[in-house]
Write an enzyme that holds these catalytic residues in place. Structure first.
Site, short mmCIF file in Angstrom:
data_model
loop_
_atom_site.label_atom_id
_atom_site.label_comp_id
_atom_site.label_asym_id
_atom_site.label_seq_id
_atom_site.Cartn_x
_atom_site.Cartn_y
_atom_site.Cartn_z
N HIS A 72 111.53 61.32 8.81
CA HIS A 72 111.23 62.44 8.37
C HIS A 72 110.57 62.38 9.07
O HIS A 72 109.46 62.38 10.26
CB HIS A 72 110.26 61.85 6.71
CG HIS A 72 111.02 61.98 5.82
ND1 HIS A 72 110.70 61.68 5.46
CD2 HIS A 72 112.57 62.04 5.83
CE1 HIS A 72 111.69 61.22 4.10
NE2 HIS A 72 111.95 61.75 4.41
N TYR A 199 103.17 65.83 -1.21
CA TYR A 199 101.73 65.33 -1.77
C TYR A 199 101.71 66.68 -2.42
O TYR A 199 101.36 67.80 -2.39
CB TYR A 199 100.34 65.29 -1.40
CG TYR A 199 100.80 63.97 -0.09
CD1 TYR A 199 100.25 62.63 -0.96
CD2 TYR A 199 101.01 64.12 1.27
CE1 TYR A 199 100.53 61.56 -0.16
CE2 TYR A 199 101.56 62.95 1.46
CZ TYR A 199 101.00 61.07 1.04
OH TYR A 199 101.16 60.47 1.95
N PRO A 291 96.09 53.65 -0.77
CA PRO A 291 97.57 54.08 -0.82
C PRO A 291 97.90 55.71 -0.26
O PRO A 291 99.00 56.02 0.13
CB PRO A 291 98.91 54.38 -1.87
CG PRO A 291 97.85 54.10 -3.20
CD PRO A 291 96.48 53.09 -3.09
#
Ligand code: FAD
Ligand code: DHB
Length: 395
Positions: A72, A199, A291
């Site tokens: 990515h 996100y 995380p």
């Protein structure tokens, strides 16, 4: 039984360290309290930094990672119903690789067993005696007591392990921060919404949309820390993921079968020092990041690299200085990852009802979306700062 290095825990820290020591001709015994199947199927992290991937290649255990890992360039950021791509590859070069932690663990376990290196499952270390001439471990091996002596002990036994308690309290400085939220994580049979992870910062809280292959997604929802997993039906999870990821510029989220779900509370923690006498702490045994930003596994591997180099210098050249400096060498990189994870966490999650907080978070999100300088700064840490030392001592 005597070994040069007793390794407690067969997670990413313990298993990569075992491989590095093997390649340097240093003997080790790995002791893991769980069964093999448990550690090979435990769903956790999935984003590997560039230095982590380079190290796994260097260790000769990357065949499957090279075949199945997804490369990515960066990630997507969505807020105010608008999607932005942060292309770190274009700005600074390099990639992150999506490859599930348990797959890496499987590869390392298979390698360890095929190279004949001792790895004991159902072997719980209950006590460590740290004396001036050697260390002594008491082990419960499937109900049978076992004693192992070692020159050094690598405490790679995670946050709830036994090692950290063996650093004397007067030497231990603990930095700890908890958050009122947890991540509800799912694995689902659906195609990813975006070609790279995303996100989404929404007034209800964060949602994260990642993947494990072309038809498997890994997605997370910010939920209150006291959430009971059973309180969420699959339909409620999909509804909330859809609300938080709604946009005006991309198709809606695809729904499918959810086949795994878990809850992980957010925590920041660092213990200083990470060593005492013959005992060294690595990975989650010494530090936890929330995380957000996917740093936990990568930090575990960079600690292993630092300890491997120091042990290499000790056994090859009788040089103890790198062992003495282990904690001081690891901590700056750990704190930089802490700072990165904290910034992402406090920007992407809804942690208060205060409208001023949201405006400040939105302003920061806006800068991340519009400024290439901001993106480059984020990208340097996301793709992975260099490890403090090479894993192999070459003299
Ligand atoms: P671990 O992987 O925890 O390994 C420690 C091992 O030691 C375990 O196998 C344990 O069974 C064993 N052990 C413990 N005590 C003993 C004992 N007394 N004797 C013998 N063996 C013992 N990070 C991310 O970057 N992104 C994520 O999405 C993410 N999700 C996570 C979800 C969960 C539920 C958890 C718990 C962690 C998550 N992490 C995530 C963090 C990441 O997985 C960890 O940072 C990483 O596993 C650390 O590796 P480690 O080797 O230090 O510890
Ligand atoms: C994943 C995990 C993370 O912690 C994160 O920030 C992004 C993606 C994942 O599991 O793919």
């Amino acid at each position: 039984m005597h070994t040069q290095v007793a390794i407690i825990g067969a997670g990413p820290a313990g298993l990569t360290l075992a491989r590095m020591l093997h390649l340097q001709g240093i003997s080790s015994i790995v002791l893991e309290s769980r069964e093999r199947e448990y550690i090979e199927t435990r769903t956790r992290a999935g984003v590997l930094e560039q230095p982590t991937v380079a190290l796994v290649r260097d260790l000769g255990v990357s065949d499957r990672l090279d075949r199945e890992g997804m490369s990515h360039n960066g990630f997507y950021l969505r807020f105010d119903r608008t999607t932005h791509h942060l292309d770190f590859h274009r700005l600074i070069g390099g990639h992150a690789t999506v490859y599930a932690q348990q797959e890496l663990v499987k590869d390392l376990v298979a390698d360890r067993l095929s190279s004949g290196g001792p790895l004991h499952f159902d072997a719980t270390v209950t006590a460590i005696e740290n004396t001036s001439d050697r260390a002594r471990l008491t082990v419960d091996h499937a109900g049978t007591p076992l004693e192992i002596t070692a020159d050094f002990v690598a405490g790679c036994d995670g946050f709830h392990g036994v090692s950290r308690a063996h650093i004397p309290g007067e030497l231990l400085r603990e930095h700890s921060r908890t958050y009122p939220v947890a991540w509800l994580g799912i694995l689902a049979r659906t195609a990813p919404t975006t070609p790279e992870g995303m996100y989404c910062a929404h007034e209800n809280g964060l949602s994260v949309h990642s993947m494990r292959g072309p038809n498997i997604t890994r997605q997370y929802l910010q939920v209150p820390v006291d959430t009971d997993l059973d309180d969420w039906s699959d339909e409620q999870i999909w509804d909330e993921l859809a609300v938080r990821s709604a946009s005006d510029d991309q198709p809606e989220l695809e729904r499918g079968e959810i086949f795994d779900r878990s809850l992980a509370p957010l925590r920041s923690y660092v213990c200083e020092t990470m060593q005492h006498g013959r005992l060294f702490l690595l990975g989650d045994a010494a530090h936890i990041v929330p995380p957000t930003g996917a740093k936990g596994l990568n930090l575990a591997v960079s600690d292993a690299s630092t300890l491997s180099f120091a042990l290499g210098a000790f056994y090859a050249a009788g040089d103890r200085s790198h062992l003495d400096n282990y904690s001081a060498t690891c901590l700056p990189r750990i704190w930089k990852a802490q700072q990165f994870s904290w910034t992402l966490t406090t920007t992407l999650h809804a942690l208060s009802d205060d409208p001023t907080d949201w405006q400040l978070r939105r302003a920061r999100l806006g800068r991340w979306a519009e400024s290439e300088a901001e993106q480059s700064a984020l990208g340097e840490v996301y793709l992975g700062l260099p490890f403090p030392t090479p894993w192999r001592f070459t003299g």
